[in-house]
Design an enzyme around this catalytic site. Structure first.
Site, PDB file in Angstrom:
ATOM      1  N   SER A  13      70.750  85.777  54.507  1.00 43.52           N
ATOM      2  CA  SER A  13      71.524  85.157  53.444  1.00 43.52           C
ATOM      3  C   SER A  13      71.708  83.661  53.637  1.00 43.52           C
ATOM      4  O   SER A  13      70.761  82.898  53.601  1.00 43.52           O
ATOM      5  CB  SER A  13      72.867  85.877  53.311  1.00 43.52           C
ATOM      6  N   LYS A  23      67.316  88.296  52.468  1.00 40.45           N
ATOM      7  CA  LYS A  23      68.305  88.510  51.414  1.00 40.45           C
ATOM      8  C   LYS A  23      68.339  87.279  50.531  1.00 40.45           C
ATOM      9  O   LYS A  23      68.836  86.236  50.938  1.00 40.45           O
ATOM     10  CB  LYS A  23      69.693  88.770  51.977  1.00 40.45           C
ATOM     11  N   GLU A  73      61.236  73.671  54.657  1.00 39.01           N
ATOM     12  CA  GLU A  73      60.425  73.190  53.538  1.00 39.01           C
ATOM     13  C   GLU A  73      60.735  71.752  53.123  1.00 39.01           C
ATOM     14  O   GLU A  73      59.862  71.068  52.590  1.00 39.01           O
ATOM     15  CB  GLU A  73      60.622  74.120  52.330  1.00 39.01           C
TER      16      GLU A  73
END
Length: 490
Positions: A319, A344, A330
């Site tokens: 999460s 999740k 990224e």
């Protein structure tokens, strides 16, 4: 993510800043979180002050409820005993949430919702594990650092089959938390299954107070700081900033951010922490609603650390911790080391009813900066590194006694542990023989315990502590992170 803890605040932007509207911490006793995930908005249901419409008019306006009202009337009039109106209504609401077949959506009655709200800013008592419902079972997302659950050897993806003999089959995470929660010092017996087809094992845990500290920092001799974040609660970002400032005064040359076993938490905290590492103006997170509309969150980082950073993740990272991991990977090019994360990728919202009960439901999905949805897939680290196999050895109950002629799978685990920490138990076959007893006596002598060759109580605890220390000293994932940072420092 014993407790599973669910923390959710609302987050909005005001004047370019992230602001928290409301936060809820769903702490399953022992830190049980229903999967500490972050809801973006928490809205209280309001029904207005207009006079109530006659029930007939409501039915006419909402014909889809005819079947529901008919069932209610039938039970009220014809069931063989008197029925409780509140139970019927709560059951209907709960049924709607269960029909979604979503482990992150559920109904909380007044008692459960009260507990949900009370855990915002104080410690709680339990076993300290994040949980969620999975395939009609209760699964541990992650034990909390230093908690009774962690010390007992519970692992991510372990199933809790029963609590004190009561089956949890089919229960929601919220219901399971109510079973697991309890006062400090009390014992709870869990039946744990490690793997779908593994033999269940009994684990007795003494509940304790679970502190809300979520950041633990340490400076290594080589100038590399290790900072572990165990969950994302309402003060985690501030804790992290203070820890980084402290590490900088100590000459920090590199940073290892440890998100292993972190089941998630408050969305706003994940965004604020990501800002510390993602360059200004770059995307941190995308949130997509059911219509495909996206809200983009960008970093407002005005001061970069300027040192090499590596992030550790594993299958217990979920999460909100995955939000941070994806953001730094990224948008900041920070490498991830460890194992694939939990997976999740949804956002939950909690809404209160006037009577104090509430519903929590999935309201959106979150995407990585590059638009990837990691739900049920997880995030693959740049460097896949596993911990030693002995880190997966199962828990041994100090309440059980093993002696000569004992034969069981637990004895085999004990033999494996003894072998790993340097005590020769003879053949590792699950049979407690003279050689096993001799190994136990040597351990007892070194630990200044009664040398009787019997494995139980303090001897069992000493055995597991020795193994835990070996795992910490041979943390292959941490060692790889150190190697990467040193290569960047040259």
């Amino acid at each position: 993510m014993d407790k599973l803890e669910e923390k959710k605040p609302e987050v909005e932007k005001e004047n370019g800043k992230y602001i928290k509207i409301k936060k809820f911490h769903f702490v399953l006793s022992i830190f049980f979180v229903i999967f500490i995930t972050a809801g973006i908005t928490t809205v209280a249901l309001t029904f207005g002050d207009e006079p109530a419409q006659p029930i007939q008019q409501i039915i006419q306006n909402r014909k889809e409820f005819n079947k529901l009202y008919s069932a209610y009337d039938t039970l009220k009039e014809k069931y063989f005993t008197e029925v409780d109106d509140e139970k019927l209504i709560n059951g209907a609401i709960n049924g709607m949430l269960e029909a979604l077949d979503d482990p992150y959506s559920d109904y909380m009655n007044v008692e459960e919702a009260k507990s949900f709200h009370q855990q915002i800013s104080s410690s709680f008592e339990g076993i300290g594990a994040e949980i969620q419902s999975h395939n009609s079972k209760i699964m541990i997302v992650s034990p909390i650092k230093g908690s009774p659950a962690e010390k007992a050897g519970l692992k991510p993806n372990d199933y809790i089959l029963s609590v004190d003999g009561k089956s949890l089959q089919g229960m929601s995470a919220t219901e399971a938390v109510m079973q697991i929660r309890g006062k400090k010092g009390t014992k709870v017996e869990l039946m744990i299954q490690r793997g779908e087809n593994a033999e269940p094992m009994k684990v007795e845990i003494v509940r304790d107070t679970i502190p809300l500290q979520t950041v633990y920092a340490e400076m290594r001799d080589d100038g590399i700081a290790t900072v572990q974040i165990t969950s994302f609660s309402e003060k985690t970002a501030d804790e992290l900033k203070d820890s980084l400032a402290d590490m900088q005064t100590k000459g920090m040359k590199g940073l290892i951010l440890d998100l292993r076993g972190n089941p998630g938490g408050i969305l706003g905290q994940a965004l604020e922490i990501s800002d510390l590492f993602v360059p200004n103006g770059k995307v941190v997170l995308q949130v997509e609603d059911r219509k495909g509309n996206k809200e983009i969150y960008k970093s407002e980082n005005k001061k970069e650390l300027g040192i090499p950073v590596v992030v550790l993740v594993d299958k217990g990272s979920a999460s909100a911790s995955e939000i941070v991991a994806a953001a730094v990977k990224e948008s900041a090019g920070i490498p991830l080391v460890g194992e694939k994360t939990f997976g999740k990728g949804t956002v939950q919202t909690a809404e209160d009813f006037k009577d104090g009960s509430n519903i929590k439901y999935t309201s959106a999905k979150w995407l990585t900066p590059k638009g990837n949805w990691i739900h049920k897939k997880g995030i693959k680290p740049d460097y896949e590194v596993k911990l030693p196999n002995y880190s997966e050895l199962t828990y041994l109950s100090p309440e059980q006694e093993y002696t000569i002629s004992s034969s069981s799978s637990e004895v085999k685990v004990a033999e494996q542990m003894l072998k790993e920490i340097g005590y020769n138990p003879g053949k590792v076959d699950g049979f407690f023989d003279e050689q096993t007893a001799l190994a136990i006596k040597k351990l007892q002598k070194d630990q200044k315990l009664t040398e009787n060759g019997i494995l139980s109580g303090d001897t069992t605890l000493a055995l597991m502590n020795e193994l835990r220390e070996k795992i910490q000293k041979n943390d292959t994932q941490l060692l790889k992170a150190v190697e990467i940072i040193k290569s960047q420092m040259k």
